[in-house]
Design an enzyme around this catalytic site. Sequence first.
Site, PDB file in Angstrom:
ATOM      1  N   SER A  87       0.804  -1.224   0.000  1.00 31.02           N
ATOM      2  CA  SER A  87       0.000   0.000   0.000  1.00 31.02           C
ATOM      3  C   SER A  87       0.833   1.268   0.000  1.00 31.02           C
ATOM      4  O   SER A  87       0.296   2.362   0.063  1.00 31.02           O
ATOM      5  CB  SER A  87      -0.949   0.016   1.206  1.00 31.02           C
ATOM      6  OG  SER A  87      -0.206  -0.008   2.407  1.00 31.02           O
ATOM      7  N   THR A 189      -1.932   3.994   3.632  1.00 32.00           N
ATOM      8  CA  THR A 189      -1.051   5.100   3.981  1.00 32.00           C
ATOM      9  C   THR A 189      -0.087   4.715   5.082  1.00 32.00           C
ATOM     10  O   THR A 189      -0.432   3.952   5.972  1.00 32.00           O
ATOM     11  CB  THR A 189      -1.878   6.301   4.504  1.00 32.00           C
ATOM     12  OG1 THR A 189      -2.891   6.617   3.579  1.00 32.00           O
ATOM     13  CG2 THR A 189      -1.014   7.516   4.745  1.00 32.00           C
ATOM     14  N   THR A 207       1.739   7.100   0.135  1.00 36.80           N
ATOM     15  CA  THR A 207       0.808   6.016  -0.182  1.00 36.80           C
ATOM     16  C   THR A 207       0.821   5.676  -1.658  1.00 36.80           C
ATOM     17  O   THR A 207       1.199   6.502  -2.495  1.00 36.80           O
ATOM     18  CB  THR A 207      -0.632   6.430   0.212  1.00 36.80           C
ATOM     19  OG1 THR A 207      -1.529   5.354  -0.033  1.00 36.80           O
ATOM     20  CG2 THR A 207      -1.093   7.636  -0.594  1.00 36.80           C
ATOM     21  N   ARG A 217      -7.257   8.599  -9.718  1.00 39.45           N
ATOM     22  CA  ARG A 217      -7.824   8.869  -8.398  1.00 39.45           C
ATOM     23  C   ARG A 217      -6.757   9.356  -7.427  1.00 39.45           C
ATOM     24  O   ARG A 217      -5.649   8.845  -7.372  1.00 39.45           O
ATOM     25  CB  ARG A 217      -8.468   7.598  -7.844  1.00 39.45           C
ATOM     26  CG  ARG A 217      -9.079   7.748  -6.433  1.00 39.45           C
ATOM     27  CD  ARG A 217      -8.147   7.305  -5.333  1.00 39.45           C
ATOM     28  NE  ARG A 217      -8.784   7.358  -4.004  1.00 39.45           N
ATOM     29  CZ  ARG A 217      -8.150   7.141  -2.856  1.00 39.45           C
ATOM     30  NH1 ARG A 217      -6.863   6.865  -2.868  1.00 39.45           N
ATOM     31  NH2 ARG A 217      -8.800   7.199  -1.710  1.00 39.45           N
ATOM     32  N   THR A 240      -5.463   8.093   7.904  1.00 37.46           N
ATOM     33  CA  THR A 240      -5.314   6.915   7.062  1.00 37.46           C
ATOM     34  C   THR A 240      -6.701   6.340   6.827  1.00 37.46           C
ATOM     35  O   THR A 240      -7.653   6.636   7.554  1.00 37.46           O
ATOM     36  CB  THR A 240      -4.392   5.872   7.715  1.00 37.46           C
ATOM     37  OG1 THR A 240      -4.175   4.788   6.801  1.00 37.46           O
ATOM     38  CG2 THR A 240      -5.004   5.314   8.985  1.00 37.46           C
ATOM     39  N   GLY A 241      -6.828   5.514   5.793  1.00 33.94           N
ATOM     40  CA  GLY A 241      -8.123   4.919   5.490  1.00 33.94           C
ATOM     41  C   GLY A 241      -8.694   5.443   4.195  1.00 33.94           C
ATOM     42  O   GLY A 241      -7.956   5.829   3.280  1.00 33.94           O
TER      43      GLY A 241
END
Length: 331
Positions: A87, A189, A207, A217, A240-241
């Site tokens: 990631s 992230t 990230t 995106r 994060t997320g």
Amino acid sequence: MKRRTFLKNTSLGSLALGIPAAAMSCAENSQEAPTDETGPGGPLVLATWNVNNATKAAWESLAAGNSALDAVEAGCKIEEADVKNSSVGKGGLPDRDGNVTLDACIMDHTGNCGSVVYLKNTTHAITVARSVMEDTPHVMLAGQGAEMHARAIGLEAEDLLTPESRAAWEKWKETSKYKPIINIENHDTIGMLVMDKDGTLAGGCTTSGLAYKMQGRVGDSPIIGSGLFVDNEVGAAVATGLGEEVVKTVGSFLIVELMRQGKSPQEACEEAIKRIVSKPGSNYKDFQVGYIAMNKKGETGYFAIHKGFWTTQHNAAENKNFESDYFNKEA
């Protein structure tokens, strides 16, 4: 060439392109780590997820006498270079068309910041973001321009799609179904906050974004105020997320402002999560967001929507992982 010189030379019509790479050395010789007694609330390193190697590198950078900003870059680079981390950086899972694209930002104690979005063929996006901050008159570079700048500062081009990530992408294409999985595809992230012995703050975020995202995106990670915000008078925060939800509430800036109003880092993180889940029609049960924060006293906080979010904290006593408390107790 630094930002002020760049601006001066540009105004004279004689722009030079010889840009030095940002300082990014870690301590290799054995030196005593700084202690909590040497500063207001630090030294301290706080990061999202279980990234002990990254926090160790940041701490060693501080121990070598480097700045909080140097430590942030050193720590983030560890995860960017780890091909097992799907990631961040090299080995990141690609978009739905097979492109590994990176986003990153960095911010110092004076409010200066730099960011790159949709960066290809370059492992250390955090280094490019720092150079944007320090060596150009801009805050953000995107796409081909960001990649050109990476080459200009001496970072070599390399293929970021590893055999393992390619195999995962090929398997995904069999169904091409897109539904982010909490704490897996939404774990997009590494965010890091650092306070040095003098209480000086810095932060960074890097990230490869959501796996199999639409081409082009961009989430919250490179957006100052959303993915990261640092105010040396108050504190700092990182998200994060699922970035789309963080952007909608400008989460990191919100946390810092809540701390300015007197809330602890923990209280501020919890309030920022509540802002997301309480939005009308929120489908928060389907995605994860987590925040970390620290204030000038060296107090920390972290909170998430769902179980499964972790943080790593390195201080003079330990380099330890902590499981975060969370909002959705129903699951």
